[in-house]
Design a protein around this motif. Structure first.
Motif, PDB file in Angstrom:
ATOM      1  N   SER A 173       0.810  -1.215   0.000  1.00  0.00           N
ATOM      2  CA  SER A 173       0.000   0.000   0.000  1.00  0.00           C
ATOM      3  C   SER A 173       0.843   1.264   0.000  1.00  0.00           C
ATOM      4  CB  SER A 173      -0.939   0.003   1.214  1.00  0.00           C
ATOM      5  OG  SER A 173      -1.858  -1.058   1.144  1.00  0.00           O
ATOM      6  N   VAL A 174       2.057   1.163   0.485  1.00  0.00           N
ATOM      7  CA  VAL A 174       2.959   2.319   0.460  1.00  0.00           C
ATOM      8  C   VAL A 174       3.384   2.639  -0.969  1.00  0.00           C
ATOM      9  CG1 VAL A 174       5.222   3.155   1.206  1.00  0.00           C
ATOM     10  CG2 VAL A 174       3.791   1.861   2.796  1.00  0.00           C
ATOM     11  N   LEU A 175       3.456   1.625  -1.818  1.00  0.00           N
ATOM     12  CA  LEU A 175       4.005   1.775  -3.162  1.00  0.00           C
ATOM     13  C   LEU A 175       2.949   2.021  -4.229  1.00  0.00           C
ATOM     14  CD1 LEU A 175       6.518  -1.223  -3.012  1.00  0.00           C
ATOM     15  CD2 LEU A 175       7.004   1.201  -2.579  1.00  0.00           C
ATOM     16  N   MET A 176       1.682   1.750  -3.919  1.00  0.00           N
ATOM     17  CA  MET A 176       0.641   1.819  -4.950  1.00  0.00           C
ATOM     18  C   MET A 176      -0.723   2.007  -4.308  1.00  0.00           C
ATOM     19  SD  MET A 176       0.946  -2.253  -5.764  1.00  0.00           S
ATOM     20  CE  MET A 176       2.698  -2.236  -5.290  1.00  0.00           C
ATOM     21  N   ASP A 177      -1.700   2.405  -5.098  1.00  0.00           N
ATOM     22  CA  ASP A 177      -3.084   2.527  -4.637  1.00  0.00           C
ATOM     23  C   ASP A 177      -3.802   1.223  -4.978  1.00  0.00           C
ATOM     24  OD1 ASP A 177      -2.664   5.124  -3.762  1.00  0.00           O
ATOM     25  OD2 ASP A 177      -3.191   5.990  -5.708  1.00  0.00           O
ATOM     26  N   ILE A 178      -4.320   0.566  -3.957  1.00  0.00           N
ATOM     27  CA  ILE A 178      -4.817  -0.801  -4.109  1.00  0.00           C
ATOM     28  C   ILE A 178      -6.307  -0.873  -3.804  1.00  0.00           C
ATOM     29  CG2 ILE A 178      -4.627  -3.172  -3.257  1.00  0.00           C
ATOM     30  CD1 ILE A 178      -1.745  -2.566  -2.520  1.00  0.00           C
ATOM     31  N   ARG A 179      -7.032  -1.589  -4.662  1.00  0.00           N
ATOM     32  CA  ARG A 179      -8.425  -1.912  -4.371  1.00  0.00           C
ATOM     33  C   ARG A 179      -8.516  -3.197  -3.563  1.00  0.00           C
ATOM     34  NH1 ARG A 179     -12.005  -5.470  -5.815  1.00  0.00           N
ATOM     35  NH2 ARG A 179     -14.211  -4.977  -5.516  1.00  0.00           N
ATOM     36  N   ALA A 180      -7.698  -4.192  -3.917  1.00  0.00           N
ATOM     37  CA  ALA A 180      -7.759  -5.479  -3.221  1.00  0.00           C
ATOM     38  C   ALA A 180      -6.468  -6.238  -3.440  1.00  0.00           C
ATOM     39  CB  ALA A 180      -8.945  -6.315  -3.721  1.00  0.00           C
ATOM     40  N   VAL A 181      -6.156  -7.112  -2.483  1.00  0.00           N
ATOM     41  CA  VAL A 181      -5.034  -8.039  -2.607  1.00  0.00           C
ATOM     42  C   VAL A 181      -5.611  -9.451  -2.472  1.00  0.00           C
ATOM     43  CG1 VAL A 181      -2.832  -8.839  -1.688  1.00  0.00           C
ATOM     44  CG2 VAL A 181      -3.388  -6.397  -1.654  1.00  0.00           C
ATOM     45  N   HIS A 182      -5.434 -10.259  -3.526  1.00  0.00           N
ATOM     46  CA  HIS A 182      -5.976 -11.615  -3.545  1.00  0.00           C
ATOM     47  C   HIS A 182      -4.848 -12.621  -3.316  1.00  0.00           C
ATOM     48  CE1 HIS A 182      -9.598  -9.820  -5.278  1.00  0.00           C
ATOM     49  NE2 HIS A 182      -8.830  -9.234  -6.175  1.00  0.00           N
ATOM     50  N   PHE A 183      -4.921 -13.366  -2.223  1.00  0.00           N
ATOM     51  CA  PHE A 183      -3.954 -14.422  -1.954  1.00  0.00           C
ATOM     52  C   PHE A 183      -4.516 -15.710  -2.542  1.00  0.00           C
ATOM     53  CE2 PHE A 183      -3.098 -11.234   1.278  1.00  0.00           C
ATOM     54  CZ  PHE A 183      -1.708 -11.148   1.243  1.00  0.00           C
ATOM     55  N   LEU A 184      -3.947 -16.146  -3.660  1.00  0.00           N
ATOM     56  CA  LEU A 184      -4.434 -17.296  -4.412  1.00  0.00           C
ATOM     57  C   LEU A 184      -3.283 -18.270  -4.624  1.00  0.00           C
ATOM     58  CD1 LEU A 184      -6.353 -15.233  -7.113  1.00  0.00           C
ATOM     59  CD2 LEU A 184      -7.371 -16.427  -5.183  1.00  0.00           C
ATOM     60  N   PRO A 185      -2.953 -19.085  -3.633  1.00  0.00           N
ATOM     61  CA  PRO A 185      -1.803 -19.974  -3.762  1.00  0.00           C
ATOM     62  C   PRO A 185      -1.784 -20.711  -5.096  1.00  0.00           C
ATOM     63  CG  PRO A 185      -2.830 -20.210  -1.598  1.00  0.00           C
ATOM     64  CD  PRO A 185      -3.730 -19.338  -2.416  1.00  0.00           C
ATOM     65  N   PRO A 186      -0.638 -20.675  -5.828  1.00  0.00           N
ATOM     66  CA  PRO A 186       0.676 -20.204  -5.375  1.00  0.00           C
ATOM     67  C   PRO A 186       1.022 -18.780  -5.823  1.00  0.00           C
ATOM     68  CG  PRO A 186       0.934 -21.485  -7.357  1.00  0.00           C
ATOM     69  CD  PRO A 186      -0.542 -21.423  -7.092  1.00  0.00           C
ATOM     70  N   MET A 187       0.050 -17.888  -5.967  1.00  0.00           N
ATOM     71  CA  MET A 187       0.349 -16.542  -6.426  1.00  0.00           C
ATOM     72  C   MET A 187      -0.421 -15.511  -5.605  1.00  0.00           C
ATOM     73  SD  MET A 187      -1.827 -16.308  -9.973  1.00  0.00           S
ATOM     74  CE  MET A 187      -3.627 -16.328  -9.969  1.00  0.00           C
ATOM     75  N   ARG A 198      -2.332   7.817  -9.977  1.00  0.00           N
ATOM     76  CA  ARG A 198      -0.976   7.282  -9.913  1.00  0.00           C
ATOM     77  C   ARG A 198      -0.639   6.520 -11.196  1.00  0.00           C
ATOM     78  NH1 ARG A 198       0.786   5.107  -4.009  1.00  0.00           N
ATOM     79  NH2 ARG A 198       3.042   5.379  -4.199  1.00  0.00           N
ATOM     80  N   VAL A 199       0.570   6.719 -11.710  1.00  0.00           N
ATOM     81  CA  VAL A 199       1.030   6.062 -12.936  1.00  0.00           C
ATOM     82  C   VAL A 199       2.185   5.132 -12.575  1.00  0.00           C
ATOM     83  CG1 VAL A 199       2.026   6.381 -15.229  1.00  0.00           C
ATOM     84  CG2 VAL A 199       0.325   8.009 -14.362  1.00  0.00           C
ATOM     85  N   TYR A 200       2.148   3.905 -13.115  1.00  0.00           N
ATOM     86  CA  TYR A 200       3.179   2.915 -12.834  1.00  0.00           C
ATOM     87  C   TYR A 200       3.931   2.596 -14.124  1.00  0.00           C
ATOM     88  CZ  TYR A 200      -0.094   2.429  -8.967  1.00  0.00           C
ATOM     89  OH  TYR A 200      -0.947   2.704  -7.923  1.00  0.00           O
ATOM     90  N   GLN A 201       5.241   2.563 -14.030  1.00  0.00           N
ATOM     91  CA  GLN A 201       6.077   2.238 -15.175  1.00  0.00           C
ATOM     92  C   GLN A 201       6.293   0.730 -15.238  1.00  0.00           C
ATOM     93  OE1 GLN A 201       6.843   4.651 -17.329  1.00  0.00           O
ATOM     94  NE2 GLN A 201       5.805   6.112 -15.964  1.00  0.00           N
ATOM     95  N   ARG A 202       6.632   0.246 -16.425  1.00  0.00           N
ATOM     96  CA  ARG A 202       6.942  -1.173 -16.583  1.00  0.00           C
ATOM     97  C   ARG A 202       8.082  -1.575 -15.649  1.00  0.00           C
ATOM     98  NH1 ARG A 202       5.359  -3.788 -21.396  1.00  0.00           N
ATOM     99  NH2 ARG A 202       7.295  -4.993 -21.371  1.00  0.00           N
ATOM    100  N   PHE A 203       7.928  -2.709 -15.015  1.00  0.00           N
ATOM    101  CA  PHE A 203       8.954  -3.296 -14.150  1.00  0.00           C
ATOM    102  C   PHE A 203       9.339  -2.368 -12.990  1.00  0.00           C
ATOM    103  CE2 PHE A 203      10.121  -4.615 -18.622  1.00  0.00           C
ATOM    104  CZ  PHE A 203       9.334  -5.747 -18.587  1.00  0.00           C
ATOM    105  N   SER A 204       8.354  -1.608 -12.490  1.00  0.00           N
ATOM    106  CA  SER A 204       8.657  -0.651 -11.422  1.00  0.00           C
ATOM    107  C   SER A 204       8.169  -1.109 -10.047  1.00  0.00           C
ATOM    108  CB  SER A 204       8.012   0.697 -11.744  1.00  0.00           C
ATOM    109  OG  SER A 204       6.593   0.580 -11.796  1.00  0.00           O
TER     110      SER A 204
END
Length: 467
Positions: A173-187, A198-204
């Motif tokens: 949450s410090v790095l981005m604006d989040i609506r939800a975090v889904h814990f879906l093993p294994p990802m 907020r704008v996010y660059q590739r591989f950032s």
């Protein structure tokens, strides 16, 4: 571990939801004298049970096991095992992304196994595009060099424990604006808030959390509504059906139980003079101190607080005294003349206690029995942490993860002896495991076989428990 199929007692349904239409001539009348509610012996649908992953469906006759109980991980099937799958199910293609196996075939078995070598098993028809495993359309924001939990290695096929989940959510949450975090093993899937500037660059952004891969979903369409999930469908064509709207107050012990049909009072809509009502499935009886209240699906009673069984033509059984729309739960005070018991639940296990989200393990199997579907199997697939503000914070002060709501995500598998599709009216039915633990109450199903329920953490903290 024994492979013996266990049995247990269950209450008989007076009318089983089916695909064949049968006129219901007397919704509120007593059943025929030949109908009883005596117990029958029911087979356990799983021949081998394990905590979390490792449980095998009773139709899973694969001569191999892909789950390693010591290492607590899945292994890839060998070429010989892929050949066995192909020959056994006349497979055109087999897709493997553990814990999922997807078989494309024109001739699935009449009785479909829910697992294959303990892995989650699905069958899809030809003509569909190959499933994009893991499911979803993801943005290329992650960099392979960034892990936000460098000192912690998480198990690939387990939910992170509660405190670790909080640490992950708050670090992201410090790095981005989040609506939800889904814990879906294994990802882990991070659903970014699209209303943010907020704008996010590739591989950032970080691509790992304790070794688990992070995927980023950024779309006006929520992650679970992504069209890529639509390949998860069964080779079943729904047709007409009948609901179980029998009146159990006139049967056997004259007692209501979880799974029976409940309805709102009649109302009119859109200028239509015809009487309408909403029907849902009865939940369970809760207690808090000396207070005992019945859970019902809140969305079925938006026009009235009166609750009837099975329809408004039947009998009033109580009145709603507390509403919790965010959980799709309302609590009903039963009329003094009404008897309700949690001791039987048709073809599903008897509900015995409520559990918090932290007690739920990935891969655990639950079941429900509703008046529109009969019995359904569900498997715990994910835990979603939902930001109550959708990612936008007043005064730029983030809300701590402890204030986020937790939603449980379930893979839904067919029906047992009932209708061929999950249908409205199922809402309110309790999800119960083999030991009687209740993790939630059915609230929402997507067009693909995935369902979502809010966790019961709030109610447990408030002091509610099962009667």
């Amino acid at each position: 571990m024994s492979t013996m199929i266990q049995t247990r007692q269950s209450r008989v349904k007076l009318m089983t939801p089916t695909k064949a239409y049968v006129p219901n001539q007397t919704n509120s009348s007593a059943p025929s004298s030949s109908t009883t509610t005596t117990s029958i012996i029911k087979e356990d649908m799983f021949r081998c049970r394990a905590p979390g992953w490792g449980t095998r469906h009773h139709l899973d006759d694969a001569p191999f096991n892909l789950w390693d109980p010591q290492a607590k991980t899945f292994r890839e099937p060998t070429p010989q095992e892929i050949i066995w799958i192909s020959k056994s199910f006349n497979a055109m293609e087999v897709y493997v992304e553990l814990p999922d196996i997807v078989v494309k075939t024109t001739s699935p078995p009449n009785q479909i196994p829910l697992t294959m070598g303990s892995a989650l098993c699905r069958f899809i028809p030809p003509g569909l595009p190959p499933p994009n495993l893991p499911m979803g359309h993801f943005a290329p924001y992650g960099t392979s060099n960034a892990d936000i939990l460098t000192a912690t290695h998480l198990s690939r096929f387990a939910f992170p424990d509660h405190e670790v989940s909080i640490a992950i959510v708050e670090s992201l949450s410090v790095l981005m604006d989040i609506r939800a975090v889904h814990f879906l093993p294994p990802m882990i899937v991070v659903e970014l808030d699209v209303s943010s500037d907020r704008v996010y660059q590739r591989f950032s952004l970080p691509s790992k959390a304790g070794g688990l891969t992070i995927y980023y979903h950024q779309s006006t369409q929520p992650y679970w509504e992504d069209s890529s999930h639509s390949v998860y469908q069964r080779l079943i064509t729904p047709s007409a059906w009948v609901n179980d709207d029998s009146n159990y107050l006139y049967a056997g012990d004259q007692e209501l139980c979880p799974g029976v049909c409940l309805s709102s009072s009649s109302f009119s809509q859109g200028g239509n003079p015809a009487a309408l009502w909403r029907s849902t499935t009865a939940g369970t009886l809760w207690q808090k101190g000396t207070t005992r209240l019945l859970t019902v699906a809140d969305h079925g009673f938006t026009d009235s607080n009166e609750v009837y069984h099975p329809t408004p033509a039947g009998r009033r059984i109580g009145e709603i005294v507390q509403k919790f729309p965010a959980w799709d739960i309302s609590l009903v005070r039963l009329d003094p003349s009404i008897s309700f018991s949690n001791t039987h639940y048709f073809e599903a296990n008897r509900p015995q206690r409520l559990i918090s989200s932290s007690e739920l393990m990935a891969g655990e199997w639950f079941e429900l029995d509703s008046m529109t579907t009969g019995r359904i199997d569900l498997m715990a697939r994910g835990k979603s942490w939902i930001n109550p503000l959708g990612g936008q914070y007043p005064l730029n002060i983030p809300i701590g993860a402890r204030e986020w709501s937790i939603e449980l995500d379930w893979s839904v598998f067919g029906t047992v002896g009932g209708a061929s599709q999950v249908r409205d009216g199922i809402r309110g039915a309790p999800l119960v495991d083999h030991d009687g633990r209740v993790a939630g109450y059915f609230s929402l199903a997507d067009v693909h076989p995935l369902a979502h329920t809010r966790s019961l953490d709030f109610f447990i903290k408030e002091g509610w428990s099962m009667v």
